[in-house]
Design a protein around this motif. Sequence first.
Motif: not given
Length: 425
Positions: A108-121
Amino acid sequence: MEKAIEVSAEKRSFVLSEDWAIVLLSFVIIFVSLFVFVSPVPAYGWKNGHDLFEKVFSAGNLSSIVIQFISTYCIGILAAYFTAKKIKHFLIVFPVVFIITLVAQIVAGNSEVKLLNLEAVIFSLSFGLIVGNLFNLPDWFRSVLSAELFVKIGLVLLGTSVIFGDILKAGSLGLIQALLVVLSVWYFAFWLCKKLKLDDELSMMLSSAVSICGVSAAIATAGAIKGDNKKLSYVISLVLITAIPMMVFMPYIAKYFGFSEEVTGAWLGGSIDTTGAVVASGTLVGETALKISTIVKFSQNVLLGLAAFAISIYWTYTKEKSEAAAESKPTLAVIWDRFPKFVIGFLAASLLFSFFLSQDSISQVKDSLKSIQTIWFVLAFTSIGLETRFSDLTSKQGTKPLFAFLLAQLFNIIITLVVAYFLFG
């Protein structure tokens, strides 16, 4: 399983209910942070492979992760002890849960993943579901998973960041919403169950689960009517499995239609049946939505004691005609017994940080407590994934209970949105 817990509890001189254990251990975390040691905050943000090893896997960051693991491990062991779970099993299970959780946070900490608004949960839940459904985990492994305990510790810690005035304002509206939604949804669900010719026990448990607060409501209702454990297990499976798509898709639906965070939070808190799923969905929307959804869900939880008392009276006087039943009529103590005590911890944490601590003290521990709160939430969703088996939906009960639950849940989603819009819009 129940016999093992009873024997274990008899051997221990100090056993607490889960909610009181949560309050105690949450304040241990808070006071250690305030007066003993401020836990370092691990970093999980990264862009590429080089960044991953330079930031996340650096010696300093790994030491922070290890410290966080040790602290949560110790709290988890104490929780297992206080609630009479088998500690030797917990010692094995918790590191596995933590490793899955750690992988989820790194992804979830990856910058590309963050752009998708996907949280660690979301990732912790997904990884838990994959492991829990692909591998045949032994019963002793599943028996010590503590999703409810983990998420409630996180909720008490969330109280440190919620101003008490906000609780009074949102809580009063949340209580009005809860009364309107719980009454309307419960009666609709019960009417639907009777139309589908479901038996009274299953109808009561299903109606309470879909209208009040999910698993806790189902368990409280089963206790009040001395319900069949197999039917209870089926209802719990329905709650957990249907909560997963709701917590993932409802925030995106709210964003698509442009709902405010206040309305979205009230909608999520009032319609999603498990407290943990409410927290996860609120996190996907924003801080305001998280706080409102949590307070609204608490408002529903507060009604659980009253609901259990009312159901006990109804069942005793309409279904149980024996002398034994007459001798064990429900008392007002049922309300306190079913009241979720962790709500008291949440309120106490909010009071402490709103009125009794200086801003300097709060600023020193704010980031650390936020990080600790997050790790407990993510641990909870790893546990939910590991606990949830899609095969549990295949039941001897047939498809009617599933149909009744889904239709009642749809009604719940619609009526809660309408009420939330008028109260919080």
